[in-house]
Design a protein around this motif. Structure first.
Motif, PDB file in Angstrom:
ATOM      1  N   ASP A 128       0.835  -1.211   0.000  1.00  0.00           N
ATOM      2  CA  ASP A 128       0.000   0.000   0.000  1.00  0.00           C
ATOM      3  C   ASP A 128       0.869   1.261   0.000  1.00  0.00           C
ATOM      4  OD1 ASP A 128      -2.306  -1.473  -0.021  1.00  0.00           O
ATOM      5  OD2 ASP A 128      -2.674  -1.325   2.142  1.00  0.00           O
ATOM      6  N   LEU A 129       1.917   1.246   0.837  1.00  0.00           N
ATOM      7  CA  LEU A 129       2.788   2.415   0.934  1.00  0.00           C
ATOM      8  C   LEU A 129       3.591   2.607  -0.346  1.00  0.00           C
ATOM      9  CD1 LEU A 129       3.961   4.751   2.515  1.00  0.00           C
ATOM     10  CD2 LEU A 129       5.535   3.160   3.646  1.00  0.00           C
ATOM     11  N   ILE A 130       4.093   1.519  -0.914  1.00  0.00           N
ATOM     12  CA  ILE A 130       4.863   1.605  -2.166  1.00  0.00           C
ATOM     13  C   ILE A 130       3.995   2.207  -3.266  1.00  0.00           C
ATOM     14  CG2 ILE A 130       5.877   0.221  -4.016  1.00  0.00           C
ATOM     15  CD1 ILE A 130       6.900  -1.669  -1.733  1.00  0.00           C
ATOM     16  N   ASN A 131       2.767   1.742  -3.390  1.00  0.00           N
ATOM     17  CA  ASN A 131       1.865   2.279  -4.416  1.00  0.00           C
ATOM     18  C   ASN A 131       1.577   3.760  -4.189  1.00  0.00           C
ATOM     19  OD1 ASN A 131       1.626  -0.076  -5.924  1.00  0.00           O
ATOM     20  ND2 ASN A 131      -0.091  -0.845  -4.716  1.00  0.00           N
ATOM     21  N   GLU A 132       1.416   4.110  -2.923  1.00  0.00           N
ATOM     22  CA  GLU A 132       1.181   5.531  -2.595  1.00  0.00           C
ATOM     23  C   GLU A 132       2.384   6.378  -2.988  1.00  0.00           C
ATOM     24  OE1 GLU A 132       0.895   8.359   1.352  1.00  0.00           O
ATOM     25  OE2 GLU A 132       0.320   6.245   1.568  1.00  0.00           O
ATOM     26  N   LEU A 133       3.586   5.898  -2.640  1.00  0.00           N
ATOM     27  CA  LEU A 133       4.798   6.646  -2.971  1.00  0.00           C
ATOM     28  C   LEU A 133       5.018   6.706  -4.477  1.00  0.00           C
ATOM     29  CD1 LEU A 133       7.163   5.291  -0.165  1.00  0.00           C
ATOM     30  CD2 LEU A 133       6.337   7.634  -0.389  1.00  0.00           C
ATOM     31  N   ASN A 134       4.752   5.611  -5.160  1.00  0.00           N
ATOM     32  CA  ASN A 134       4.908   5.606  -6.619  1.00  0.00           C
ATOM     33  C   ASN A 134       4.036   6.668  -7.269  1.00  0.00           C
ATOM     34  OD1 ASN A 134       6.734   3.530  -6.496  1.00  0.00           O
ATOM     35  ND2 ASN A 134       5.332   1.946  -7.205  1.00  0.00           N
ATOM     36  N   GLU A 135       2.847   6.850  -6.705  1.00  0.00           N
ATOM     37  CA  GLU A 135       1.912   7.810  -7.283  1.00  0.00           C
ATOM     38  C   GLU A 135       2.264   9.249  -6.911  1.00  0.00           C
ATOM     39  OE1 GLU A 135      -2.931   8.529  -7.626  1.00  0.00           O
ATOM     40  OE2 GLU A 135      -2.147   6.854  -6.457  1.00  0.00           O
ATOM     41  N   THR A 136       2.774   9.445  -5.689  1.00  0.00           N
ATOM     42  CA  THR A 136       2.994  10.819  -5.214  1.00  0.00           C
ATOM     43  C   THR A 136       4.397  11.351  -5.505  1.00  0.00           C
ATOM     44  OG1 THR A 136       3.545   9.955  -3.008  1.00  0.00           O
ATOM     45  CG2 THR A 136       1.258  10.648  -3.398  1.00  0.00           C
ATOM     46  N   ASN A 162       2.623   1.069 -16.096  1.00  0.00           N
ATOM     47  CA  ASN A 162       1.491   0.376 -15.464  1.00  0.00           C
ATOM     48  C   ASN A 162       0.958  -0.750 -16.365  1.00  0.00           C
ATOM     49  OD1 ASN A 162       1.444   1.960 -13.092  1.00  0.00           O
ATOM     50  ND2 ASN A 162       0.385   3.591 -14.192  1.00  0.00           N
ATOM     51  N   TYR A 163       0.906  -0.506 -17.657  1.00  0.00           N
ATOM     52  CA  TYR A 163       0.482  -1.548 -18.601  1.00  0.00           C
ATOM     53  C   TYR A 163       1.449  -2.731 -18.547  1.00  0.00           C
ATOM     54  CZ  TYR A 163      -2.455   2.038 -20.896  1.00  0.00           C
ATOM     55  OH  TYR A 163      -3.381   3.021 -21.181  1.00  0.00           O
ATOM     56  N   ILE A 164       2.750  -2.399 -18.560  1.00  0.00           N
ATOM     57  CA  ILE A 164       3.779  -3.450 -18.578  1.00  0.00           C
ATOM     58  C   ILE A 164       3.667  -4.330 -17.336  1.00  0.00           C
ATOM     59  CG2 ILE A 164       6.270  -3.880 -18.518  1.00  0.00           C
ATOM     60  CD1 ILE A 164       6.518  -1.113 -20.029  1.00  0.00           C
ATOM     61  N   SER A 165       3.509  -3.695 -16.186  1.00  0.00           N
ATOM     62  CA  SER A 165       3.389  -4.454 -14.935  1.00  0.00           C
ATOM     63  C   SER A 165       2.152  -5.337 -14.944  1.00  0.00           C
ATOM     64  CB  SER A 165       3.330  -3.491 -13.735  1.00  0.00           C
ATOM     65  OG  SER A 165       4.511  -2.746 -13.633  1.00  0.00           O
ATOM     66  N   LEU A 166       1.056  -4.818 -15.468  1.00  0.00           N
ATOM     67  CA  LEU A 166      -0.195  -5.582 -15.491  1.00  0.00           C
ATOM     68  C   LEU A 166      -0.109  -6.747 -16.489  1.00  0.00           C
ATOM     69  CD1 LEU A 166      -2.978  -5.871 -14.306  1.00  0.00           C
ATOM     70  CD2 LEU A 166      -3.837  -4.209 -15.966  1.00  0.00           C
ATOM     71  N   ILE A 167       0.490  -6.507 -17.650  1.00  0.00           N
ATOM     72  CA  ILE A 167       0.698  -7.592 -18.623  1.00  0.00           C
ATOM     73  C   ILE A 167       1.516  -8.707 -17.988  1.00  0.00           C
ATOM     74  CG2 ILE A 167       1.896  -8.203 -20.774  1.00  0.00           C
ATOM     75  CD1 ILE A 167       1.109  -5.369 -21.787  1.00  0.00           C
ATOM     76  N   TYR A 168       2.556  -8.315 -17.268  1.00  0.00           N
ATOM     77  CA  TYR A 168       3.423  -9.302 -16.609  1.00  0.00           C
ATOM     78  C   TYR A 168       2.628 -10.117 -15.584  1.00  0.00           C
ATOM     79  CZ  TYR A 168       7.093 -11.222 -13.649  1.00  0.00           C
ATOM     80  OH  TYR A 168       7.879 -12.072 -12.910  1.00  0.00           O
TER      81      TYR A 168
END
Length: 453
Positions: A161-169, A210-216
């Motif tokens: 959760d924190l990693i995703n928050e930091l990635n976005e901010t 984000n596409y690349i990560s989701l495809i993976y």
């Protein structure tokens, strides 16, 4: 957090916290008494800094204790005591003094840093989490430390959760991406991450990563249709994306649309963004597709050319081995030859190439190449063996006998190789009409083969 990172800041904080020599005191106190106390305190304090600078921590602590008698509630002195005890790795007293400093002055950021340093060095990561959450009130950058601590304490849901928050901010970082990859190896975290990535794509459709990560993720969980759907969406939103071609290549190959698959493959193999492992996977899939389709030989050769800069894997050799294992002798020979043009001293590949030439019955080129190699590597028995084998097949039996007997002298502790030499020498004698020597060498070969079982 490394203590050295904070030393300069801490020293500055300490100096700022000291009472000034010219500070005005209440009128009721005698000026002479004020000056005496202030001078004595500062003399001990600066002496402590001097002793700490030369790593005489015992003396520094002694001087600070004298300061403490004069000003028992001075947060700076407790902080300095904490630092000196920490340098001595006396973690208990270091923690107590840093903690006292925070109690006297809760806004002293560097005292909280000291508590964190002690907690981290002693491996008390749960305690460190509590302290870092306090430090975040001073500086949001400490959230990076919190992500690492969640990883250390295996609180992967909080970390993700924190990693995703930091990635976005604040944007992505290599360290956080490595953490995320580690977390997502566990399938139970992949569902929430897929949902997160879909939300990110909807929010920012031009962010390729984000596409690349989701495809993976979809590919890893065998959801190929969903992976393909995202690849097509990526191609639509970012037509120049090279990553979209990875999934489109697979899709076109599965649909037997070779022309489109080749086009996608060439884009992938030419890309500087796509890592070598994915390129090798793409090439291998095309190789399996094209193995019985000679019309794609030119496409395969072009693919090898695109991968020729890869120093980790000799692509032509690996393709040759693929065909070798499938008993496709002509293709195997072709790609071994291609590899040997750029790596003529690759002995392992040379021997594989000779095996294939034998299967093809191409004994003249085998004899020529093996003879040339004997001149270069006169102690390598394998080259004598293949040279002798080829001469026997070409009916030059006397020459075969001479080559094989010369090479036999270099065979050491290898009964199977020695047996092969004796068989070929026996064949040469048989062709020359010397049955006695033929039988002698065949018996030696039989005995050696029994020993090697």
């Amino acid at each position: 957090m490394n203590i050295n990172k904070t030393i300069a800041f801490l020293l500055l904080a300490c100096a700022m916290a000291l009472p000034a020599r010219a500070q005005t005191e209440p009128v009721a106190t005698e000026p002479e008494d004020i000056a005496a106390v202030t001078d004595e305190f500062q003399d001990h304090f600066y002496e402590s800094l001097k002793q700490k600078g030369i790593e005489n921590y015992d003396r520094a602590i002694s001087e600070l204790e004298k300061c403490l008698k004069l000003q028992p509630n001075n947060a700076t002195i407790h902080f300095e005591l904490g630092k000196n005890y920490l340098f001595q790795k006396n973690y208990k007293l270091a923690y107590e003094n840093f903690e006292k400093a925070t109690q006297i002055d809760p806004k002293n950021q560097w005292a909280w840093v000291g508590l964190y340093d002690v907690s981290y060095e002693t491996g008390n990561f749960n305690q460190a989490i509590v302290i870092v959450q306090k430090l975040i009130e001073f500086k949001k950058e400490y959230r990076e430390e919190l992500a690492s601590l969640y990883m250390n304490t295996m609180q992967f849901d909080k970390a993700l959760d924190l990693i995703n928050e930091l990635n976005e901010t604040v944007g992505k970082s290599e360290m956080r991406e490595n953490y995320k990859a580690q977390i997502l190896r566990d399938a139970k975290y992949q569902g929430p991450e897929k949902a997160n990535l879909l939300a990110q794509i909807a929010k920012n459709p031009k962010e390729e990563s984000n596409y690349i990560s989701l495809i993976y993720l979809y590919s890893e969980s065998n959801q190929e249709e969903k992976a393909m759907e995202i690849a097509r969406k990526l191609e639509k939103e970012i037509p120049e994306s090279e990553w979209a071609q990875v999934s489109l290549f697979k899709f076109n190959l599965a649909n037997n649309d070779a022309d489109k698959a080749v086009k996608s493959m060439n884009i992938v193999l030419s890309s500087k963004k796509i890592d070598a492992k994915i390129k090798h996977r793409v090439l291998n899939e095309f190789l399996i597709f094209a193995k019985d389709k000679p019309q794609h030989d030119a496409d395969l050769e072009k693919a090898i050319g695109l991968m020729s800069g890869d120093r980790e894997v000799a692509v032509a050799r690996e393709i040759a081995k693929f065909y070798h294992a499938k008993n496709k002798w002509d293709q195997a020979a072709k790609y071994y030859e291609m590899h040997l043009k750029s790596s003529p001293d690759d002995v392992e590949t040379i021997l594989l190439f000779f095996e294939v030439l034998g299967q093809k019955g191409s004994y003249e080129p085998m004899a020529k190449r093996a003879s040339d190699l004997i001149d270069l590597y006169p102690l390598q028995p394998q080259f004598y063996y293949f040279a002798g084998l080829a001469q026997n097949q070409l009916k030059n039996h006397k020459k075969a006998q001479e080559l094989l007997e010369a090479g036999l002298d270099f065979v050491v502790d290898d009964p199977q190789a020695e047996a092969k030499f004796h068989i070929q020498i026996g064949e040469a004698f048989h062709a020359l009409g010397d049955e006695k020597n033929k039988e002698t060498h065949f018996r030696k070969a039989e005995s050696l083969l029994k020993k090697s079982k």
